[in-house]
Design a protein around this motif. Structure first.
Motif: not given
Ligand SMILES: Cc1cc2nc3c(=O)[nH]c(=O)nc-3n(C[C@H](O)[C@H](O)[C@H](O)COP(=O)(O)OP(=O)(O)OC[C@H]3O[C@@H](n4cnc5c(N)ncnc54)[C@H](O)[C@@H]3O)c2cc1C
Length: 498
Positions: A220-247
């Motif tokens: 009830q507090s909010g459901v969102w649609l993720v443009e490009g699909g839910m898999h994009r969420v994982a890709r976004a965090i992977e990208g952010l982690a890479t920018s922080q030096g994660v291999q």
């Protein structure tokens, strides 16, 4: 080779919990290496390809946006710079075998009106009372349970304080969700609709505590649609982690976690490569440790979950097909006529239900339910017992459940023009192959009985240097919860490092 103290923190698995842990640990200046057996990040949040169509084959409902805002902030980033999120107005459209159709809206008042028209004014009042109770339940548990590290019943009470204690008792942990719903709704269809929230954590409404009504408030507090699909969420965090030096290393199956002098010292890959680690965070299911999948040296660090305590699995069909008839929105549910029998099959009898409820995610749609003149992407799901390891369902049983599920959709007006070449089926045995030691359970342990929430392991294990994150660890399954578990694991690693 460097000594373990100088070695990186190794995260085993790039599911959402592992990604969150890796990002946060790296953002605090530690070296992190993620080893993932699949070819891509996301774990259950995977994409399936049918021709050119990319179909979300895992989670489809994105909630608790604040969890991701707080995670991204740890790396100085903002969600809106990495993901395009669109709030939905229609949370889900529901149809029933016994007749009737009902939309649930993000706007509570609009839902109450719809429920009033569907089942009468008393049920609409019951709904408003239910929403208020679900909100109180959520508020009583957000701080002490969801945000906090794994509590015991005692620490939960002390975290909640005297005022919070009363609120915790009001969450009715000793009654089942199904019974509690009976206090708000006479119409069994509404009990089914709100009881289904238990399945969001792979559990039965007949065995789960009433506390799980908090999921209604989350939605009830909010459901969102993720443009490009839910898999994009994982890709976004992977990208952010890479920018922080994660291999990241993909196609890297960790076969053993190595120990020396009573603590973790590294991992061994399936091809024999040894990688030193200062600490190891396991994002695979916790049972993989307890059943010895990471070697005898760590098997006692975490208990395996017996099958009877596993959460539900599913049979899913990712499809790229034409549909007609029923006006689909993004999230659609077709309810079986006999919910008690459906869950008796799933839990007590441990077999595919004779009369399954069917969830359909129509991924090319939002609130707009206009007919599409082209094939569309669907994820069709029925619940299944998690016995994919020891008692995989026979082809005949799978065919019978499939037949019953698609017949229910037809009965409710939805015609799916099926084409075997444009479908990918995943069974509990298939999920077990992807996520070892689960039997196909998609949400760790079931939340059955009031103690269940306390029996999930926390971030720390019995073995120094070995940590857990993901849906099988506290605070539990679902994308936001597994993300929070990653943050709990990061906090434990960083605290112990100090
Ligand atoms: C069909 C389906 C529908 C769902 N619907 C929703 C929904 O709508 N909303 C929602 O919030 N949640 C939903 N969920 C649940 C949600 O997807 C999960 O709770 C969450 O994604 C689990 O994340 P996790 O951190 O536990 O990691 P997982 O996704 O379980 O990933 C673990 C990773 O570890 C890797 N791994 C395992 N063993 C090894 C090894 N030995 N070596 C290296 N890597 C290894 C795996 O390959 C995997 O990538 C759904 C799940 C499924 C499958």
């Amino acid at each position: 080779m460097t000594g373990p103290r100088d070695a990186p923190v190794v995260v085993v698995g790039a599911g959402i919990g592992g990604l969150a842990a890796a990002l946060e640990i790296a953002a605090r200046g530690e070296r992190v290496l993620v080893l993932e057996r699949a070819a891509a990040p996301g774990g259950k949040m995977r994409h399936l390809a049918i021709g050119d169509a990319r179909i979300d084959g895992g989670p489809t409902v994105f909630t608790m946006r604040w969890v991701f805002e707080e995670l991204f902030a740890t790396a100085g980033a903002r969600v809106e710079d990495h993901l395009t999120l669109q709030p939905v107005e229609v949370l889900a459209r529901h149809g029933w075998q016994q007749g009737g159709r009902l939309d649930l809206f993000a706007d509570i008042k609009r839902s109450a009106e719809a429920i009033g028209e569907f089942a009468g004014p008393a049920e609409a009042r019951g709904y408003l009372e239910f929403c208020a109770r679900a909100k109180r339940t959520y508020e009583a548990l957000e701080g002490p349970f969801i945000r906090g590290s794994r509590p015991t019943p005692m620490t939960l009470v002390s975290r909640a304080g005297i005022g919070g204690m009363g609120r915790l008792l009001q969450t009715a942990p000793l009654s089942t969700l199904w019974d509690a719903l009976g206090g708000h709704f006479k119409d069994v269809r509404l009990r089914q609709l709100f009881g289904r929230y238990a399945t969001y954590v792979g559990s039965s409404p007949f065995l789960s505590p009433a506390t799980l009504m908090l999921i209604a408030h989350v939605e009830q507090s909010g459901v969102w649609l993720v443009e490009g699909g839910m898999h994009r969420v994982a890709r976004a965090i992977e990208g952010l982690a890479t920018s922080q030096g994660v291999q990241f290393r993909y196609d890297a199956h960790v076969a053993e976690i190595l120990t020396a002098s009573g603590r973790v010292r590294g991992v061994k890959l399936a091809d024999g490569e040894v990688i030193e680690a200062s600490r190891v965070v396991v994002n695979a299911d916790a049972s993989a440790i307890g059943t010895g999948k990471f070697g005898a040296g760590v098997a006692k660090a975490v208990d395996a979950v017996p099958w009877a305590r596993r959460s539900l699995s599913a049979v899913t069909w990712a499809m790229h097909v034409r549909t007609q008839g029923f006006p689909l929105v993004r999230h659609n549910v077709f309810f079986s006529s006999d919910y008690p029998e459906e869950f008796a099959d799933l839990t007590r009898r441990a077999r595919l239900p004779a009369t399954p409820t069917v969830y359909v995610c129509a991924q090319d749609r939002g609130d707009d339910d206009r007919a599409l003149d082209a094939p569309e992407r669907l994820l069709v799901l029925i619940n299944a017992p998690a016995r994919g390891d020891t008692q995989p369902a026979s082809e005949a049983a799978l065919a019978a459940a499939e037949q019953a599920g698609f017949a229910l959709m037809r009965h409710c007006g939805l015609e799916v023009e099926r084409d075997p070449a444009r479908e990918i089926r995943t069974t509990p045995a298939g999920f077990e192959a992807l996520f070892p030691a689960t039997g196909g359970a998609l949400y760790g342990q079931a939340t059955h009985g009031w103690q269940a929430s306390f029996s999930r392991p926390g971030a720390r294990t019995r073995l120094p240097g070995l940590y857990l994150c993901g849906g099988s660890a506290h605070p539990g399954a679902g994308v936001p919860m597994a993300t929070l578990s990653g943050r709990h694991a990061a906090a434990a690693v960083l605290e112990d490092r100090r």
